[in-house]
Write an enzyme that holds these catalytic residues in place. Structure first.
Site, short mmCIF file in Angstrom:
data_model
loop_
_atom_site.label_atom_id
_atom_site.label_comp_id
_atom_site.label_asym_id
_atom_site.label_seq_id
_atom_site.Cartn_x
_atom_site.Cartn_y
_atom_site.Cartn_z
N HIS A 325 32.41 27.77 38.69
CA HIS A 325 33.35 28.89 38.75
C HIS A 325 32.71 30.21 38.35
O HIS A 325 33.24 31.27 38.70
CB HIS A 325 34.56 28.62 37.84
N GLY A 326 31.63 30.19 37.62
CA GLY A 326 31.01 31.45 37.27
C GLY A 326 30.01 31.33 36.15
O GLY A 326 29.97 30.33 35.42
#
Length: 468
Positions: A325-326
């Protein structure tokens, strides 16, 4: 180019008319859709159309090489090259700056100061989605699950604009067979697609956007100035916001693809009704959770080995899912929280004493929901310090002077209520709408869009999952 905008509506109208005008020639139809998808992607940043093109071309060449390889070893080597190449794209654009920053901090703590370069890498929208899609395609070709695709079909698979920037992660086995034949469109499919798009528009433009502006963003911006009640409702509000925001994108993507004659898999199934975290991941972002299961958890060994290895595989899968996700420790903690609790659930299932009563389902739903909400705090906060500050301010216990408005509270309760609507609600309504005359459908659609436009706050914020 955002879905809930006039610019996108005009773009899609042109694409819709063009696609069905070219339906007599499936190849020209796909070429037109591919060019439209590149135009859609280029509207954000034209430079990255070249990245999308190069990625598609490279994965097509490797897929062709895998099926033509003269030995299993050569095919395996090509697959490894393809996976490393796709992960390399993801690592450079998404994680290079983060890891360099962490390395600089580590060297500083060790007293080894170094002048490391400061990287400001622009993250291409949707890079996580189309790289994962490419990896699953290559693995499936290597395992014989799908035949190698032609260049046009693979380019369109990776670039198709409805799912390009935020999913669902549509697998080659789902979409490539649809590309090989000319699609058809029925009155019932149109009715269902329009209702999905309108439903998604309402969830995004009204519920998610209003919650963000009135409740969630202020609570997470300065939690120290808020009461515990504000922060508690703010955490619940973000759970509703991210569901309405992301499921809205999925609904609209599915509806837009359906209007062009293609079917996408369902991506959400009332996740906050889950009675366990395992059940939650069967219902939330289904295309990602099934991808992680099939292409990460099972290759790691799944549950085929020892119990301890199973727990480790669950933890690692979710840890890497969080990192997907990051580039943030908050995402790592979020993934670790989910992976750790999944391991605890699996341990308890295997080792629960036989004489212990099974808790009622509603207990599982409440516990699971609050674990998910706790995880969302780390997911939403900009960093670990901010998440810790949020939870610390929440634990203070100051329940006075709340700034929560009746509208915000109604949106939280209403968002959870519509999340629990029976699955058959929209299909049943579509069955009625398809019997209406076309002018009546058009008038009703226009009126409802005006209602949504009146109810929404000013401006259109990007979808949350655009950043991934």
């Amino acid at each position: 180019m955002l879905f809930p905008t006039l610019g996108f509506a005009l773009f899609f109208l042109v694409v819709y008319l063009m696609a069905w005008a070219l339906n007599g020639s499936n190849e020209w139809r796909k070429i037109a859709l591919l060019l439209a998808s590149w135009f859609f992607y280029g509207a954000w940043d034209p430079r990255f159309v070249a990245l999308l093109f190069a990625s598609g071309l490279g994965n097509w060449a490797i897929g062709q090489g895998i099926v033509r390889a003269r030995s299993p070893g050569t095919a395996k080597a090509l697959l490894t090259i393809g996976i490393v190449g796709n992960l390399g794209i993801l690592a450079w654009f998404k994680y290079a700056g983060f890891f360099l920053e962490q390395l600089s901090g580590l060297l500083h703590d060790l007293g080894l100061e170094r002048d490391l370069p400061l990287l400001q890498v622009v993250l291409p929208v949707g890079v996580s989605f189309f790289t994962f899609q490419a990896i699953s395609y290559l693995v499936d070709v290597r395992k014989g699950r799908v035949p190698a695709a032609g260049l046009l079909d693979l380019m369109l698979l990776m670039s198709f604009f409805p799912h390009l920037v935020a999913g669902p992660i549509v697998r080659a086995s789902d979409l490539l067979p649809q590309f090989r034949r000319s699609p058809t469109l029925t009155r019932g499919a149109v009715a269902a697609a329009l209702l999905l798009i309108l439903w998604g528009l309402f969830k995004k433009a009204v519920i998610a956007s209003q919650l963000a502006a009135d409740l969630v963003d202020p609570a997470f911006f300065d939690p120290a100035s808020r009461s515990s009640l504000d922060l508690l409702i703010g955490a619940y509000g973000y759970a509703v916001q991210i569901y309405c925001d992301f499921s809205a994108y999925s609904d609209m993507a599915i509806g837009l693809a359906a209007l062009l004659g293609y079917r996408f898999p369902r991506n959400f199934d009332q996740p906050y009704r889950a009675a366990s975290l395992q059940d939650f991941w069967r219902r939330w972002h289904i295309s990602l959770s099934s991808w992680l299961r099939d292409y990460l958890y099972i290759p790691l060994g799944g549950s085929r080995r020892s119990a301890a290895r199973t727990y480790l595989n669950l933890f690692l899968t979710m840890l890497l899912g969080g990192l997907w996700h990051g580039a943030s420790w908050g995402f790592v903690i979020w993934g670790g929280l989910h992976g750790g609790w999944l391991a605890i659930e699996r341990f308890w299932t295997r080792n629960r004493p036989g004489h212990w009563p099974v808790a009622p389902r509603w207990v599982g739903v409440i516990v699971t929901f609050h674990i998910v909400v706790l995880g969302w705090v780390f997911f939403r906060a900009p960093d670990i310090a901010a998440a810790s500050g949020y939870l610390g301010a929440l634990a203070v216990g100051d329940w006075r002077n709340t700034l929560v408005t009746p509208l915000s509270l109604a949106l939280v309760v209403g968002g959870l209520a519509i999340h629990a609507l029976p699955v058959a609600t929209l299909p049943a309504l579509a069955a009625r709408v398809r019997r209406w005359p076309a002018p009546a459908v058009g008038l009703a659609l226009g009126a409802l869009i005006l209602v949504v436009d009146t109810m929404r706050p000013e401006g259109v914020a990007p979808f949350i999952y655009y950043q991934f």
